[in-house]
Write a protein that holds these residues in place. Structure first.
Motif, PDB file in Angstrom:
ATOM      1  N   GLN A 560      30.005  -2.197   0.134  1.00 48.83           N
ATOM      2  CA  GLN A 560      29.570  -2.706   1.774  1.00 48.83           C
ATOM      3  C   GLN A 560      29.726  -4.144   2.740  1.00 48.83           C
ATOM      4  N   LEU A 563      33.829  -4.527   2.941  1.00 48.07           N
ATOM      5  CA  LEU A 563      34.369  -4.051   4.190  1.00 48.07           C
ATOM      6  C   LEU A 563      33.897  -4.304   5.455  1.00 48.07           C
ATOM      7  N   ARG A 564      32.626  -5.008   5.501  1.00 45.28           N
ATOM      8  CA  ARG A 564      32.162  -5.308   6.351  1.00 45.28           C
ATOM      9  C   ARG A 564      32.980  -6.859   6.450  1.00 45.28           C
ATOM     10  N   LEU A 584      33.220   2.392   5.560  1.00 43.45           N
ATOM     11  CA  LEU A 584      32.043   1.532   6.664  1.00 43.45           C
ATOM     12  C   LEU A 584      31.172   2.808   6.517  1.00 43.45           C
TER      13      LEU A 584
END
Lengths: 957, 175
Positions: A560, A563-564, A584
């Motif tokens: 995550q 992805l963030r 996400l």
């Protein structure tokens, strides 16, 4: 005295040529040429009439300028005038100019034809030959129309001179090739065959080319040529080298004619007549024996001529494939040539052995030469020879020697010439798959391929390895371990990253037990490659990451985080950004259960023809990979994947058993979509990772306006109706293919809506420019169908493929098909073709299940005479129940079991969905196996629908 | 079938081209260049066959060539022709040129393009072999020469003197 007298040259011409040759620069040359062109133009335009000599001189200059690569846009008229001159030299130069410069659609053809007509009837053999040459050179349709009747007459007339006969034979051949419909068979045909017996060898030489071509097209009519050819051949082969005088070439009697005779015989099966066959076998044996005799001359021409005959004889032996004794001798002879010091002979021996390897009598014998061939692959200096060696290794490969051959080809790949690498890669991939006994070997081989020649590994190859790994659970753990190891190399090819990302995303859990390949280690390894990869690979990796979250919840926070990061979630590439955002969100809001469903392991792929094989076939052009080989590939592929179902029919059945989901069909165009798309959303989500095509398919990503559908009175290709019929019962496949272009099609229909994906593949290595396509609905179809096409990229690189999406809405029932017009430029030439898009009324069928009672009740309700359409027709294909069922399912109706009292019959029911109305239809197909006939009855609430369905279906069985 | 016959020199300058299938002028020039590129990079003493360039049909067609001193003779043929047979045909063609021009050299082809075409026309017609017998071919060419003689006034012997001065630069012997 030399035959060409040099003293009478044209002074002006010689001076001009010398000037050009003395030019120091290209610019100077162009300047001189332009000056000369201006001069000639003014002379031609001038008031003073030019005499024949001047005309001849200027036309010669133009010829020379043309050879240097300059366009000549005038002088044609003057050349035509020269044709009517009575002087040989002037006439001859006129004809030469026309042969070199006039193409078949010139407006001057009529004038030229007039001059030719005069010369043909002049009875002057020289003039006749000039005229015949001109016809053969230009060979236009207008000429065929004018002379196709006259030339056969000249050819067989008793009083025609030999030299004219020769020219007439080849002239006729040319016309037959360009306009076969205009050359009518007739009384002359039997006389032509007898030219094989002509006294004059030159006449036989020319006539045999004509006879060979005619026999290929009409084998039955020309059957008599076999015995004539055998006796002629036997006379030549048994003659002493002095018998044929001038036709003996370096001590070999009539080598050219012998080759042509042997070629002609290859148009036919072995002669049935025992005596003829005996004589032929004798000839072949004599030719093989002569090869062992000491040469009569040391000149290379002698051995060339002798071996030309020998190779043709061997081809004939292979073609007959029925004389084990001769086949083995042929094989031994070729074996000798494999080690010959003449490169040409080694090349030809390798090439002939390739065909020999496919014969069951000689396959084993060919295999004994494996070491020599491998050696050739390693040591030949000439790339053409090495390529033949690679071809032969491919042809002689079977289960017993596959490991050795694949290993040798792999090691050769490291140093192979760039020009043949791609083909080698495909061949290795095919052999590895075809003869894989254990799949760890297969996986190793393909990964090695990617490592050694990653750039040349086409998508098909790595799609295929994934397809196989997914379908075979016994190899998944091994595959995961191996890609994991391969990815540890500091530099690895992007294709390896793709395979690695996909396989670890699916099966990384199988190796996660080992702390050296724990989930985080796997993820970090993959992510370390991320920044080096192109956008499609990154997109694939992102999908692998989300799969990791499902496989290993402990990696969730790390992933995550990734992805963030701005580089993902704000990526300038819209596709990557979208994936990052969606994944996400998905990982943070979906419950574990939902995640597990969405990100479930991919279902097995349905069995299908290997896409690699299709690619090789495409690369080599049609005919290069024999049908047998393809069939075999299919069979072997079936075994490999352990799937019960195979073949087209099951694919059709499968495609109808489930909701078609075209974007899930990532491995090939030729086949149906997967059997099940367990969770449709997950299916397309993950699957579209594979193709950029899939990315754009989503529709909502594409903001380009649809191109306007306009009326265009184009006529479709003659075969387009056939093409249309091919797709009545299936939705996917190859719509069209020629030398340049392949058009693949995938389509799906729901209710009254359809979406069609067209894939335009450039088969050449040259780019297509200004590529445009237009879809039109001719006539009343305009009000029946609403067709919208998205614009397509105007440029297709060599070997590349572009995709076009077409949306179809059925407003009311229809009978015609929309037309697809394609225009593009290839190497300067405009290509233009029109096809029918396979949109037929049955595509909008919704199957309706019903019991026997209901069926007959409805059947009776539709009893108006115009509601029924019936056809009785002969079976075009074998009457196999399974095939019939598959086709009926492909039609889109429900196939009702236990309805008809006669179990042999088939009944179906369905509703056609159009915007205006729904049309219920019932169908009954009664096969009569004895008579090989069918009776087809269709009843529907609308008469036009019954009629159209009946028409469409009658072509299918 | 023979698709094309090309003669060019070691620098790729076309000396004669004859196409038996229709191409645009541009494509013809491109084919010549492509063929020169394919053939000229090959070593001497490798084999005389190779797959054709893309413009002329790729692997469907073969290029069969011989290299004589300053000139390449290239025949582009489809699979219906015997490779060694075509190789012999090239030899017949060159020997015929040699007989007709007496020790043929590149200059002969340049200054007598029309005659080269005529000689070729006696051997190959519409892409098919018309005659392979050298003496027959030469007889025909001689007959044409005589006709020409009887029609044209003998002009100056410029050609011969020019040839003597230039021929020394080219050393083309036909083996």
């Amino acid at each position: 005295m030399p035959a060409v007298s040099k003293g009478d040259g044209m002074r002006g011409l010689a001076v001009f040529i010398s000037d050009i040759r003395n030019c120091k620069s290209k610019e100077a040359e162009i300047k001189r040429i332009n000056k000369e062109l201006a001069n000639i133009r003014s002379k031609f335009k001038g008031d003073k009439a030019l005499d024949g000599y001047s005309k001849k001189k200027y036309v010669c200059k133009l010829l020379f300028i043309f050879l240097l690569g300059h366009d000549i846009d005038f002088g044609h008229m003057e050349a035509v005038n020269l044709l009517s001159s009575n002087k040989y030299t002037e006439k001859q130069i006129g004809y030469l100019f026309i042969s070199v410069l006039v193409n078949s659609n010139s407006e001057l053809i009529r004038l030229i034809n007039n001059a030719i007509k005069n010369d043909l009837s002049s009875r002057n053999p020289t003039f006749m030959c000039l005229a015949l040459h001109c016809i053969a050179n230009v060979g236009s349709r207008e000429m065929a129309e004018a002379f196709a009747g006259e030339i056969p007459r000249i050819l067989v007339a008793g009083d025609t001179m030999d030299s004219v006969k020769q020219s007439a034979a080849l002239c006729l051949l040319r016309l037959y090739k360009t306009s076969p419909d205009l050359v009518l068979m007739g009384e002359w045909t039997s006389r032509v065959v007898h030219l094989l017996n002509d006294q004059h060898m030159g006449v036989v030489t020319a006539a045999i080319s004509l006879i060979t071509c005619l026999s290929q097209k009409n084998p039955d009519e020309f059957k008599t040529c076999v015995s004539l050819a055998v006796s002629r051949l036997s006379r030549i082969v048994s003659s002493a080298s002095t018998d044929l005088q001038d036709y003996t070439y370096y001590f070999v009697p009539a080598p050219w004619l012998s080759c042509k005779l042997l070629r002609l015989l290859q148009c036919y099966p072995p002669p049935e007549d025992g005596a003829v066959k005996g004589r032929l076998v004798e000839c072949l044996e004599t030719i093989l024996n002569k090869a062992q005799e000491p040469p009569k001359s040391k000149k290379v021409q002698h051995s060339n001529a002798k071996n030309a005959i020998l190779f043709e004889a061997i081809s004939l032996i292979i073609h007959y494939d029925s004389e084990p004794n001769l086949l083995v001798r042929a094989c031994n002879q070729l074996g000798q040539f494999l080690q010959h010091r003449e490169t040409n002979l080694r090349y030809l021996a390798l090439e002939s052995m390739c065909t020999l390897a496919s014969s069951e009598f000689s396959h084993e014998a060919v295999k004994t030469h494996i070491e020599t061939v491998i050696n050739a692959l390693k040591t030949e200096r000439d790339v053409s020879v090495r390529q033949r060696a690679a071809d032969l290794l491919y042809a002689m490969c079977d289960r017993s020697n596959a490991k050795q051959i694949v290993a040798e080809m792999l090691s050769y790949l490291e140093t192979a010439d760039y020009s043949i690498r791609e083909e080698m890669v495909l061949k290795v991939a095919i052999l590895a798959e075809k003869y894989a006994v254990d799949y760890s070997w297969y996986v190793d081989t393909i990964l090695n391929l990617i490592r050694i020649a990653g750039d040349y590994v086409s998508e098909e190859v790595w799609y295929r390895v994934i397809q196989i790994v997914i379908n075979r659970d016994d190899v998944q753990g091994y595959a995961a371990k191996t890609v994991f190891e391969a990815l540890q190399a500091p530099a690895c090819h992007e294709n390896m990253v793709k395979v690695g990302g996909y396989i670890l995303g699916e099966f990384g859990n199988l190796i996660a037990g080992d702390p050296r390949s724990s989930p985080l280690v796997q993820f970090n390894l993959l992510h370390s490659k991320f920044h080096l990869c192109s956008v499609p690979t990154r997109a694939l990796l992102l999908s692998a990451y989300i799969k990791f979250i499902n496989l290993f919840p402990e990696t969730k926070s790390t992933i995550q985080e990734v992805l963030r990061s701005d580089s993902q979630i704000r990526n300038s590439d819209v596709e990557l950004q979208q994936r990052a955002v969606e994944y996400l969100k998905l990982s943070s809001i979906a419950s574990t259960d939902v995640l597990a469903t969405v990100l479930e392991e991919m279902p097995p792929f349905p069995e299908r023809e290997s896409s690699i094989l299709a690619k090789l076939k495409k690369k080599k052009g049609p005919g290069a990979v024999s049908v047998n080989e393809l069939e075999e590939g299919k069979r072997e592929g079936g075994e490999l994947n352990g799937g019960g179902e195979r073949g087209d029919n099951s694919a059709i059945a499968a495609s109808n058993a489930s909701t078609p989901s075209p974007s899930a069909d990532l491995l090939g165009l030729r086949t149906g979509p997967p059997v099940t798309a367990a969770a449709p959303s997950a299916g397309s989500l993950l699957v579209d990772v594979f193709s950029e095509a899939g990315v754009n398919d989503d529709g909502f990503l594409s903001s380009a306006p649809p191109s306007v559908v306009s009326e265009d009175p184009a006529t479709p290709l003659p075969e387009s109706n056939e093409l249309l019929n091919k797709f009545v019962c299936k939705n996917n496949g190859v719509l069209f293919e020629n030398q340049l272009l392949q058009i693949g099609i995938k389509s799906e229909y729901r209710q009254n809506l359809g979406r069609m994906y067209l894939f335009y593949g450039n088969k050449t290595s040259v780019q297509f420019i200004t590529f445009t396509t237009t879809v039109t609905c001719p006539g009343e179809l305009q009000s029946q169908l609403n067709v919208q096409s998205k614009p397509v990229e105007p440029l297709i690189e060599g070997g590349a493929q572009v995709q076009q999406v077409i949306n179809i809405e059925c407003l009311t029932d229809f009978s015609d098909a929309p037309l697809l017009n394609i225009k593009f430029r290839y190497g300067g030439a405009l290509q233009n073709l029109t096809l029918k898009l396979p949109v037929t009324i049955n595509k909008f069928f919704q199957p309706t299940e019903m019991a026997s009672h209901d069926f007959f009740q409805r059947w009776k309700q539709l009893s108006l005479p115009q509601q029924e359409a019936q056809k009785i027709f002969k079976a075009n294909h074998a009457m196999d129940t399974e095939v019939l069922k598959a086709k009926l399912l492909g039609l889109g109706m429900a196939l009702l079991e236990n309805v008809d009292p006669n179990p042999e019959n088939f009944v179906c029911a369905g509703v056609i969905q159009t915007k205006a109305q729904q049309v219920g239809s019932l169908l009954r197909l009664e096969p009569n196996a004895q008579a090989q006939m069918y009776r087809l009855t269709v009843r529907s609430s609308k008469d036009t629908v019954s009629k159209r369905l009946c028409e469409l279906l009658a072509e299918q069985f | 079938m023979i698709k094309a016959i090309l003669i060019f020199n070691n620098h790729g300058k076309p000396r004669m081209s004859k196409f038996y299938e229709h191409y645009t002028e541009d494509t013809e020039q491109q084919i010549i260049r492509e063929t020169f590129h394919l053939v000229s990079k090959r070593d001497e003493n490798v084999c005389n066959f190779l797959e054709g360039g893309l413009l002329i049909g790729g692997s469907e067609n073969k290029l069969i060539y011989r290299h004589y001193a300053t000139l390449y003779f290239v025949f582009c043929v489809d699979s219906s022709e015997s490779e060694l047979g075509i190789l012999d045909l090239i030899q017949v063609f060159v020997e015929t040129l040699d007989k007709c021009f007496e020790n043929v050299c590149e200059l002969d082809l340049i200054f007598h393009l029309d005659k080269v075409h005529n000689i070729l026309a006696e051997m190959v017609m519409g892409g098919m072999v018309l005659e392979t017998n050298m003496s027959e071919i030469i007889t025909q060419v001689e007959a044409q020469g005589k006709m020409e003689k009887s029609e044209t006034l003998t002009l100056l012997f410029i050609w011969q003197s020019m040839r003597q001065s230039q021929a020394s630069r080219f050393s083309s012997k036909i083996s």
